[in-house]
Scaffold this motif. Structure first.
Motif, PDB file in Angstrom:
ATOM      1  N   ARG A   1      -2.176   9.935   1.255  1.00 30.67           N
ATOM      2  CA  ARG A   1      -2.070  10.284   2.674  1.00 30.67           C
ATOM      3  C   ARG A   1      -0.618  10.292   3.138  1.00 30.67           C
ATOM      4  O   ARG A   1      -0.335  10.156   4.324  1.00 30.67           O
ATOM      5  N   PHE A   2       0.273  10.452   2.207  1.00 30.10           N
ATOM      6  CA  PHE A   2       1.708  10.517   2.482  1.00 30.10           C
ATOM      7  C   PHE A   2       2.040  11.798   3.243  1.00 30.10           C
ATOM      8  O   PHE A   2       1.780  12.898   2.774  1.00 30.10           O
ATOM      9  N   ARG A   3       2.585  11.640   4.440  1.00 30.71           N
ATOM     10  CA  ARG A   3       3.025  12.782   5.258  1.00 30.71           C
ATOM     11  C   ARG A   3       4.513  12.634   5.504  1.00 30.71           C
ATOM     12  O   ARG A   3       4.985  11.567   5.911  1.00 30.71           O
ATOM     13  N   TYR A   4       5.257  13.722   5.289  1.00 28.39           N
ATOM     14  CA  TYR A   4       6.715  13.625   5.317  1.00 28.39           C
ATOM     15  C   TYR A   4       7.323  14.762   6.125  1.00 28.39           C
ATOM     16  O   TYR A   4       6.923  15.923   5.992  1.00 28.39           O
ATOM     17  N   ARG A   5       8.290  14.420   6.962  1.00 31.84           N
ATOM     18  CA  ARG A   5       9.022  15.431   7.720  1.00 31.84           C
ATOM     19  C   ARG A   5      10.466  14.974   7.892  1.00 31.84           C
ATOM     20  O   ARG A   5      10.797  13.793   7.697  1.00 31.84           O
TER      21      ARG A   5
ATOM     22  N   GLY B   1       0.814  -1.209   0.000  1.00 27.27           N
ATOM     23  CA  GLY B   1       0.000   0.000   0.000  1.00 27.27           C
ATOM     24  C   GLY B   1       0.847   1.259   0.000  1.00 27.27           C
ATOM     25  O   GLY B   1       2.076   1.218  -0.007  1.00 27.27           O
ATOM     26  N   GLY B   2       0.151   2.396   0.013  1.00 31.36           N
ATOM     27  CA  GLY B   2       0.832   3.678  -0.031  1.00 31.36           C
ATOM     28  C   GLY B   2       1.571   3.998   1.260  1.00 31.36           C
ATOM     29  O   GLY B   2       1.315   3.406   2.311  1.00 31.36           O
ATOM     30  N   LEU B   3       2.494   4.950   1.169  1.00 30.67           N
ATOM     31  CA  LEU B   3       3.230   5.395   2.338  1.00 30.67           C
ATOM     32  C   LEU B   3       2.367   6.347   3.165  1.00 30.67           C
ATOM     33  O   LEU B   3       1.650   7.189   2.609  1.00 30.67           O
ATOM     34  N   LEU B   4       2.470   6.233   4.471  1.00 27.13           N
ATOM     35  CA  LEU B   4       1.776   7.145   5.385  1.00 27.13           C
ATOM     36  C   LEU B   4       2.808   8.032   6.075  1.00 27.13           C
ATOM     37  O   LEU B   4       3.570   8.702   5.409  1.00 27.13           O
ATOM     38  N   ASP B   5       2.839   8.056   7.389  1.00 28.89           N
ATOM     39  CA  ASP B   5       3.777   8.908   8.115  1.00 28.89           C
ATOM     40  C   ASP B   5       5.206   8.451   7.845  1.00 28.89           C
ATOM     41  O   ASP B   5       5.572   7.294   8.102  1.00 28.89           O
ATOM     42  N   THR B   6       6.007   9.382   7.350  1.00 22.59           N
ATOM     43  CA  THR B   6       7.389   9.085   6.957  1.00 22.59           C
ATOM     44  C   THR B   6       8.296  10.165   7.533  1.00 22.59           C
ATOM     45  O   THR B   6       8.052  11.351   7.328  1.00 22.59           O
ATOM     46  N   THR B   7       9.353   9.747   8.247  1.00 21.70           N
ATOM     47  CA  THR B   7      10.246  10.697   8.902  1.00 21.70           C
ATOM     48  C   THR B   7      11.696  10.360   8.597  1.00 21.70           C
ATOM     49  O   THR B   7      12.118   9.213   8.728  1.00 21.70           O
ATOM     50  N   LEU B   8      12.448  11.362   8.195  1.00 21.68           N
ATOM     51  CA  LEU B   8      13.888  11.228   7.979  1.00 21.68           C
ATOM     52  C   LEU B   8      14.623  11.717   9.212  1.00 21.68           C
ATOM     53  O   LEU B   8      14.383  12.828   9.687  1.00 21.68           O
ATOM     54  N   HIS B   9      15.537  10.897   9.728  1.00 19.80           N
ATOM     55  CA  HIS B   9      16.419  11.270  10.837  1.00 19.80           C
ATOM     56  C   HIS B   9      17.819  11.476  10.257  1.00 19.80           C
ATOM     57  O   HIS B   9      18.404  10.540   9.696  1.00 19.80           O
ATOM     58  N   ALA B  10      18.351  12.685  10.378  1.00 15.20           N
ATOM     59  CA  ALA B  10      19.633  13.032   9.767  1.00 15.20           C
ATOM     60  C   ALA B  10      20.733  13.142  10.812  1.00 15.20           C
ATOM     61  O   ALA B  10      20.559  13.751  11.869  1.00 15.20           O
ATOM     62  N   LYS B  11      21.864  12.536  10.498  1.00 18.46           N
ATOM     63  CA  LYS B  11      23.095  12.718  11.271  1.00 18.46           C
ATOM     64  C   LYS B  11      24.213  12.977  10.285  1.00 18.46           C
ATOM     65  O   LYS B  11      24.240  12.396   9.193  1.00 18.46           O
ATOM     66  N   SER B  12      25.158  13.839  10.659  1.00 20.79           N
ATOM     67  CA  SER B  12      26.236  14.152   9.731  1.00 20.79           C
ATOM     68  C   SER B  12      27.397  14.811  10.453  1.00 20.79           C
ATOM     69  O   SER B  12      27.266  15.294  11.590  1.00 20.79           O
ATOM     70  N   LYS B  13      28.527  14.817   9.773  1.00 23.22           N
ATOM     71  CA  LYS B  13      29.697  15.588  10.197  1.00 23.22           C
ATOM     72  C   LYS B  13      30.195  16.323   8.977  1.00 23.22           C
ATOM     73  O   LYS B  13      30.568  15.705   7.973  1.00 23.22           O
ATOM     74  N   GLY B  14      30.177  17.647   9.039  1.00 24.43           N
ATOM     75  CA  GLY B  14      30.598  18.414   7.877  1.00 24.43           C
ATOM     76  C   GLY B  14      30.772  19.878   8.198  1.00 24.43           C
ATOM     77  O   GLY B  14      30.447  20.341   9.294  1.00 24.43           O
ATOM     78  N   GLY B  15      31.302  20.614   7.222  1.00 25.56           N
ATOM     79  CA  GLY B  15      31.575  22.033   7.398  1.00 25.56           C
ATOM     80  C   GLY B  15      30.565  22.898   6.675  1.00 25.56           C
ATOM     81  O   GLY B  15      29.596  22.419   6.094  1.00 25.56           O
ATOM     82  N   LEU B  16      30.821  24.184   6.691  1.00 23.45           N
ATOM     83  CA  LEU B  16      29.923  25.175   6.096  1.00 23.45           C
ATOM     84  C   LEU B  16      30.733  26.075   5.183  1.00 23.45           C
ATOM     85  O   LEU B  16      31.833  26.499   5.532  1.00 23.45           O
ATOM     86  N   SER B  17      30.191  26.376   4.004  1.00 20.93           N
ATOM     87  CA  SER B  17      30.891  27.246   3.064  1.00 20.93           C
ATOM     88  C   SER B  17      30.205  28.599   2.962  1.00 20.93           C
ATOM     89  O   SER B  17      29.031  28.749   3.307  1.00 20.93           O
ATOM     90  N   GLY B  18      30.973  29.553   2.433  1.00 21.82           N
ATOM     91  CA  GLY B  18      30.407  30.876   2.219  1.00 21.82           C
ATOM     92  C   GLY B  18      29.292  30.870   1.202  1.00 21.82           C
ATOM     93  O   GLY B  18      28.348  31.660   1.285  1.00 21.82           O
ATOM     94  N   GLY B  19      29.361  29.956   0.213  1.00 22.21           N
ATOM     95  CA  GLY B  19      28.316  29.882  -0.786  1.00 22.21           C
ATOM     96  C   GLY B  19      26.984  29.461  -0.207  1.00 22.21           C
ATOM     97  O   GLY B  19      25.932  29.986  -0.584  1.00 22.21           O
ATOM     98  N   THR B  20      27.004  28.515   0.731  1.00 24.99           N
ATOM     99  CA  THR B  20      25.775  28.084   1.385  1.00 24.99           C
ATOM    100  C   THR B  20      25.138  29.234   2.146  1.00 24.99           C
ATOM    101  O   THR B  20      23.920  29.452   2.091  1.00 24.99           O
ATOM    102  N   ILE B  21      25.953  29.970   2.877  1.00 25.28           N
ATOM    103  CA  ILE B  21      25.455  31.115   3.638  1.00 25.28           C
ATOM    104  C   ILE B  21      24.914  32.184   2.693  1.00 25.28           C
ATOM    105  O   ILE B  21      23.878  32.808   2.950  1.00 25.28           O
ATOM    106  N   ASP B  22      25.603  32.388   1.569  1.00 33.87           N
ATOM    107  CA  ASP B  22      25.162  33.408   0.617  1.00 33.87           C
ATOM    108  C   ASP B  22      23.807  33.044   0.016  1.00 33.87           C
ATOM    109  O   ASP B  22      22.975  33.919  -0.232  1.00 33.87           O
ATOM    110  N   SER B  23      23.550  31.756  -0.186  1.00 30.28           N
ATOM    111  CA  SER B  23      22.246  31.331  -0.692  1.00 30.28           C
ATOM    112  C   SER B  23      21.143  31.631   0.315  1.00 30.28           C
ATOM    113  O   SER B  23      20.060  32.102  -0.047  1.00 30.28           O
ATOM    114  N   SER B  24      21.412  31.369   1.594  1.00 31.46           N
ATOM    115  CA  SER B  24      20.434  31.696   2.637  1.00 31.46           C
ATOM    116  C   SER B  24      20.194  33.198   2.691  1.00 31.46           C
ATOM    117  O   SER B  24      19.051  33.656   2.828  1.00 31.46           O
TER     118      SER B  24
END
Length: 417
Positions: A270-274, A168-191
């Motif tokens: 009824r797909f709900r995603y977060r 059947g179809g997907l219902l409540d769906t949640t992504l749990h994110a973990k990471s190790k990484g840095g931040l660039s000036g380009g990312t900040i400039d996009s925000s």
């Protein structure tokens, strides 16, 4: 044997923005991993800088052609787009510089991939070129990096497994994110670009906060109540981990929902995603979730406020800067996506890779996306227009990333006791 797919065009892939921080990383990746015979070119505003970048690449790239193009010069963009099968663009912020590039690609019937994480840009691209790209057959694929390939392909794999199991179809769906990484000036400039656009036109905030802002048919979206992005810290009832807001959720979730809508809501009506950031269990997990969430909130507030923005700008990396090579190598990301289906079966998708997620891993994702668009035509879904990674490339891109040591798997979870 040459891997070229369009002999009427001199290039298979053009990296536009090759002199920028991420552009150089993508060029290095393709110089090491593109199949023999693939015709790659480097593009940017300055021939002198392009020559300098090319000189730093592995030997097999030393004879790559150079293309001078500027977003302020429509004729140069037209020539760029008409010269290649696919463009990989790292020229951001895309809200400022991206639209002329996608317009040129849509007109030329040229496939396009970028790294945007900007809802406003994608919405403008849809409105401006979706219809024309469908006419010319161009695949205009946004979000081909850490924003939002892991999210988009992970949910696609969950859907495919549920279909295979008749679950059947997907219902409540949640992504749990973990990471190790840095931040660039380009990312900040996009925000910064998005915040500045909202400050000039308050109505744009409704687009940013609309969970279905990128839907091809907003009126047809299911009424599931208020689907808000997570804004607080809490203990996840299923995993027991402390979780909090994921800084990329406001973009990734819109891309995943667009994929569902472009597939005629194949994931489910009824797909709900977060998406959330996961910090672990116990007091330590709670402490980390609280601290990181607080810091993230202060950073966003500081960048949004014109009075404090100059202070934030002095502390943040400038455009063109990013993590060191050592930090890029030591980074990683791991995303766990849990779903429950209409029949009650439960699944877990895992998408993970070594390398700083926003840079080392993203260079792989964009590089393989460009190769996929340029070389894998017969394997790709029949689609054109402004698309997502899942709807434009789907399983073909999954195969490519697995070949580069990315983990993309789905396991069934046991029934709840």
């Amino acid at each position: 044997m040459s891997a070229a797919t369009n002999p009427t065009r001199p290039h298979d892939v053009v990296i536009f923005g090759a002199t920028g921080f991420v552009g150089r990383l993508v060029a290095e990746y393709l110089a090491e991993h593109a199949p023999d015979g693939v015709r790659v070119a480097l593009a940017g505003r300055s021939r002198e800088r392009l020559v300098q970048v090319r000189a730093t690449l592995p030997p097999r790239a030393r004879d790559w052609p150079l293309v001078v193009a500027d977003v302020a010069d429509p004729s140069s963009l037209r020539a760029l787009a008409e010269s290649t099968t696919a463009v990989a663009s790292t020229v951001g912020p895309y809200l400022r510089y991206g639209l002329p590039v996608v317009q040129a690609c849509a007109e030329a019937g040229t496939h396009y991939a970028d790294l945007t994480g900007e809802v406003l840009f994608v919405r403008r691209a849809i409105d401006a070129v979706d219809a024309r790209a469908k006419e010319t057959g161009a695949r205009i694929v946004t979000a081909c990096g850490y924003d939002s390939i892991p999210s988009d392909l992970g949910v696609l794999l969950l859907h495919e497994r549920a279909v295979a199991d008749a679950a059947g179809g997907l219902l409540d769906t949640t992504l749990h994110a973990k990471s190790k990484g840095g931040l660039s000036g380009g990312t900040i400039d996009s925000s910064r670009a998005q915040l500045e656009a909202v400050s000039e036109d308050k109505a744009l905030s409704k687009v940013i906060f609309d969970p279905y802002a990128l839907s091809p048919d907003r009126v047809a979206e299911p009424d599931l109540g208020k689907e808000r992005d997570v804004r607080s810290v809490f203990a996840d009832a299923e995993t027991g981990e402390w979780v909090g807001p994921f800084i990329m959720a406001g973009f990734n979730t819109r891309i995943v929902r667009r994929s569902n809508a472009l597939r005629d809501h194949a994931y489910g009506r009824r797909f709900r995603y977060r998406e959330v950031s996961a910090y672990g269990r116990g007091l330590r997990g709670r402490r980390q979730a609280t601290v990181f969430t607080g810091v993230m909130g202060l950073a966003i507030a500081g960048l949004a406020n014109p009075r404090t923005r100059p202070i934030f700008d002095r502390l943040a990396p400038s455009p063109g800067e990013g993590p060191s090579e050592q930090n890029r190598r030591s980074g990683w990301f791991a995303m766990k996506i849990r779903t429950t289906t209409e029949t009650g079966r439960r699944y877990l998708a895992t998408v993970s890779a070594q390398g700083d997620p926003g840079y080392a891993a993203t260079a792989v994702m964009l590089g393989e996306s460009a190769l996929c668009l340029a070389l894998d035509g017969e394997k790709l879904p029949e689609a054109a227009g402004v698309l997502t990674p899942a709807t434009a490339m789907g399983d073909a891109l999954v195969e490519r990333l697995r070949a580069q040591a990315f983990t993309l798997t789905v396991d069934e979870l046991p029934d709840r006791p």
